[in-house]
Design a protein around this motif. Structure first.
Motif, short mmCIF file in Angstrom:
data_model
loop_
_atom_site.label_atom_id
_atom_site.label_comp_id
_atom_site.label_asym_id
_atom_site.label_seq_id
_atom_site.Cartn_x
_atom_site.Cartn_y
_atom_site.Cartn_z
N UNK A 75 28.23 60.54 27.14
CA UNK A 75 29.65 60.41 27.41
C UNK A 75 29.95 60.01 28.85
N UNK A 76 31.04 59.28 29.00
CA UNK A 76 31.60 59.09 30.33
C UNK A 76 32.37 60.33 30.75
N UNK A 77 32.82 60.34 31.99
CA UNK A 77 33.51 61.50 32.54
C UNK A 77 34.96 61.60 32.09
N UNK A 92 36.88 58.04 22.28
CA UNK A 92 37.54 59.23 21.77
C UNK A 92 38.75 59.53 22.63
N UNK A 120 27.89 70.55 22.01
CA UNK A 120 27.99 69.90 23.30
C UNK A 120 28.61 70.89 24.28
N UNK A 148 37.81 59.18 26.43
CA UNK A 148 36.37 59.23 26.70
C UNK A 148 35.67 58.08 26.00
N UNK A 158 25.27 61.57 21.45
CA UNK A 158 26.27 60.81 22.18
C UNK A 158 26.12 61.06 23.68
N UNK A 211 32.40 64.58 31.16
CA UNK A 211 32.36 64.38 29.72
C UNK A 211 31.40 65.37 29.08
#
Lengths: 113, 113
Positions: B103-105, B36, A35, B90, B101, A42
């Motif tokens: 992800x949000x910021x 997370x 990632x 997160x 995945x 994120x």
């Protein structure tokens, strides 16, 4: 090892240079993920390996990015002709199987100057 | 498009206050949901996850989250925070048969002692 290990932890390189980022997954984990996390955001998916093969590389931003996992364990993310926009934290994660918990390394902070 | 939205980028609380961090997602189909945490200088660690069953899931360190399907939400809660909860949190989502995945910021949480 006890966890996912990424080296180097920090890398500063000049624009246009080639870099390699290494990931040592947890022993026995078959799945490995890369990632990229830019400042204030994120993580974003780059590529996923199941064993030795790249099962999905749809997240790689362009053909300057390439990753390998020749023996199904250690993986190397390679970036050619680096650009300032490549500056980010590159995260590696591994999981025992697909759809089991992914464990993350501490990341490599890449700065392109 | 698939996305995750975390409503607050920064939250500051005093010790013993109650915590709720919002997470909304946009994703078609059956989802798996995750929170997370990243403590200062450390790697991302899984707090809790929802795959199926009871929509109220309990994680480590007294955290819990509730999956509300009708609201596409997966908010994180803790009844009484401690200074050691200072970290970035997160929210992430993936399709049930997927591995990427999204992800949000992230939300930076600061607990004042």
């Amino acid at each position: 090892g006890a966890g996912v290990s990424q080296t180097p932890s920090n890398k500063v390189t000049e624009k246009g240079k080639y870099v390699e980022l290494r990931c040592d997954p947890i022993s026995g984990h078959t799945a490995l993920y890369w990632y990229r996390q830019s400042l204030g955001q994120g993580p974003e998916f780059l590529i996923y390996f199941q064993g030795t093969g790249a099962a999905d590389d749809s997240g790689l931003p362009n053909d300057r990015f390439f990753a390998v996992r020749p023996e199904g364990s250690v993986s190397t993310l390679k970036i050619q002709r680096t650009e300032r926009g490549d500056s980010a934290v590159y995260l590696c994660a591994s999981s025992l199987l697909l759809n089991t918990e992914a464990f993350f390394g501490q990341g490599t902070r890449l700065t392109v100057v | 498009a698939q996305s995750v939205s975390q409503h607050n980028h920064h939250v500051i609380l005093s010790e013993a206050a109650s915590l709720e961090l919002g997470c909304n997602y946009s994703y078609g189909g059956t989802v798996n949901l995750f929170w997370y945490v990243q403590y200062p200088g450390q790697h991302l660690q899984l707090l809790l996850k929802y795959f199926s069953g009871d929509p109220l899931v309990k994680g480590i360190k007294g955290f819990e989250a509730e999956f509300i399907k009708s609201k596409f939400s997966f908010n994180l809660r803790k009844p009484s925070v401690q200074w050691s909860d200072t970290a970035e949190y997160f929210c992430a989502v993936k399709g049930a048969s997927n591995y990427q995945l999204i992800w949000g910021a992230g939300t930076k949480l600061i607990i004042k002692p």
